[in-house]
Write a protein that holds these residues in place. Sequence first.
Motif, PDB file in Angstrom:
ATOM      1  N   LYS A   1       0.844  -1.201   0.000  1.00  0.00           N
ATOM      2  CA  LYS A   1       0.000   0.000   0.000  1.00  0.00           C
ATOM      3  C   LYS A   1       0.879   1.252   0.000  1.00  0.00           C
ATOM      4  O   LYS A   1       0.621   2.196  -0.754  1.00  0.00           O
ATOM      5  CB  LYS A   1      -0.911  -0.007   1.226  1.00  0.00           C
ATOM      6  CG  LYS A   1      -1.796   1.209   1.303  1.00  0.00           C
ATOM      7  CD  LYS A   1      -2.357   1.422   2.679  1.00  0.00           C
ATOM      8  CE  LYS A   1      -1.309   1.930   3.628  1.00  0.00           C
ATOM      9  NZ  LYS A   1      -1.851   2.279   4.941  1.00  0.00           N
TER      10      LYS A   1
ATOM     11  N   ARG B   1      -5.172  -7.005  -0.853  1.00  0.00           N
ATOM     12  CA  ARG B   1      -4.112  -6.082  -1.279  1.00  0.00           C
ATOM     13  C   ARG B   1      -3.031  -6.833  -2.054  1.00  0.00           C
ATOM     14  O   ARG B   1      -2.581  -6.375  -3.110  1.00  0.00           O
ATOM     15  CB  ARG B   1      -3.534  -5.370  -0.044  1.00  0.00           C
ATOM     16  CG  ARG B   1      -2.297  -4.541  -0.299  1.00  0.00           C
ATOM     17  CD  ARG B   1      -2.538  -3.389  -1.281  1.00  0.00           C
ATOM     18  NE  ARG B   1      -3.399  -2.352  -0.735  1.00  0.00           N
ATOM     19  CZ  ARG B   1      -4.173  -1.548  -1.495  1.00  0.00           C
ATOM     20  NH1 ARG B   1      -4.200  -1.670  -2.818  1.00  0.00           N
ATOM     21  NH2 ARG B   1      -4.934  -0.624  -0.938  1.00  0.00           N
TER      22      ARG B   1
ATOM     23  N   LYS C   1      -2.840  -2.581  -7.020  1.00  0.00           N
ATOM     24  CA  LYS C   1      -3.068  -1.152  -6.803  1.00  0.00           C
ATOM     25  C   LYS C   1      -4.542  -0.792  -6.988  1.00  0.00           C
ATOM     26  O   LYS C   1      -4.942  -0.227  -8.016  1.00  0.00           O
ATOM     27  CB  LYS C   1      -2.197  -0.341  -7.759  1.00  0.00           C
ATOM     28  CG  LYS C   1      -2.168   1.123  -7.407  1.00  0.00           C
ATOM     29  CD  LYS C   1      -1.305   1.919  -8.344  1.00  0.00           C
ATOM     30  CE  LYS C   1      -1.363   3.393  -7.955  1.00  0.00           C
ATOM     31  NZ  LYS C   1      -0.613   4.252  -8.848  1.00  0.00           N
TER      32      LYS C   1
ATOM     33  N   GLY D   1      -3.269  -2.739   4.999  1.00  0.00           N
ATOM     34  CA  GLY D   1      -3.366  -2.613   3.540  1.00  0.00           C
ATOM     35  C   GLY D   1      -4.459  -1.703   3.020  1.00  0.00           C
ATOM     36  O   GLY D   1      -4.525  -1.436   1.822  1.00  0.00           O
TER      37      GLY D   1
ATOM     38  N   ASN E   1      -6.526   1.791   2.203  1.00  0.00           N
ATOM     39  CA  ASN E   1      -6.085   3.155   1.854  1.00  0.00           C
ATOM     40  C   ASN E   1      -7.231   4.149   1.708  1.00  0.00           C
ATOM     41  O   ASN E   1      -7.030   5.235   1.163  1.00  0.00           O
ATOM     42  CB  ASN E   1      -5.271   3.131   0.552  1.00  0.00           C
ATOM     43  CG  ASN E   1      -6.142   2.835  -0.653  1.00  0.00           C
ATOM     44  OD1 ASN E   1      -6.907   1.871  -0.620  1.00  0.00           O
ATOM     45  ND2 ASN E   1      -6.063   3.644  -1.698  1.00  0.00           N
TER      46      ASN E   1
END
Length: 327
Positions: free
Chosen positions: A35, A251, A256, A280, A282
């Motif tokens: 991440k 993740r 991404k 992980g 975001n």
Amino acid sequence: MNLVERELTREDIIYLLNSEGEEQNQLFIRANELKNNYFGNKVLLRGVIELSNHCRLNCLYCGMRKDNKELTRYRIDNIEKIIEIAKVIKSNGLNSISLQSGDDYSYPISTLCKIVSNIKRETGLHIILVLGERKKSDIEKLKLAGADMYILKLETVDKIAFKNLRPETSFEKRFDLLKFIKDTGYETSSGFIVGLPSQDVEDLADGILLLKEFGINNASVSPFIPSDCTPLSSLPYGNLNLTLNTLSVMRLVLGKINIPAVSAFNLLDTYGQSKALNAGANVVTINYTPPENAIDYIIYTTNRHIVKLMAAKDLLDSEGLESGLII
Ligand code: 5AD
């Protein structure tokens, strides 16, 4: 195990989902490193408005199910009011807005389209829809109006469990709709609930692999919360460790993509969302539903954990993270 240098197999995934102790720490560290490689210490903040808690469905796990007569139902369809909230979201420095509701077919598509096009025109925000299984023609109209992304969670990939838990729908129909959403040009998001009855780690592994094959852009995982006024109210909570493991494996496998630290993590553990951000995740979602309505948007339980702007900023500060990831 060498985690991302090679493709993870179904067996690897099952092994990782079961990890405990030091192996689990290593899993979190690896997911968090990935991440950080993708996003640095920036977190994506999304503002959410819950437009309606009416629902035509009777999902066994959900507090908004049609047969829950205890719930005060509301529908916010005042376009000006919604645009005002969108402007507040923009002025708070967020660049993404999520419009959510139950499967509310009585919410007119014309109103939804006006809301979407006005938000786009007046704020330029990235617009996410979480409106359930609407008609395909509605999905197309909303895309044309300016929506960017659609979240349709699969919840579980066990087709029999799916049918039992969501009696009026089917896994095939929902997955077909998710494919249609992608083909219409939306960014897609999906995910699972961990801890549904009869679910096992194999189901979670298959779900993650299915999302990879599908090419999903965002994914989420929530622990099962036994919600009052549902047939599953006396079941145990989903397991925090297994939910965090699932997030980390997402993740590793999905790369991404955006993965939220959903507020339900905090119903299991005071630091649940922080733990998710360190495993992980975001994304953090901030609730902008007018408070008089937010108390009735009850998916999980009567003790909703409503994340407001200040709480989200405190959460990021405590983890050394910053807001402002741009999509
Ligand atoms: N526990 C956890 N998640 C739930 N959802 C609904 N009910 C529950 C529950 N009891 C989730 C589903 C749904 C989202 C809006 O809330 O994933 O898609």
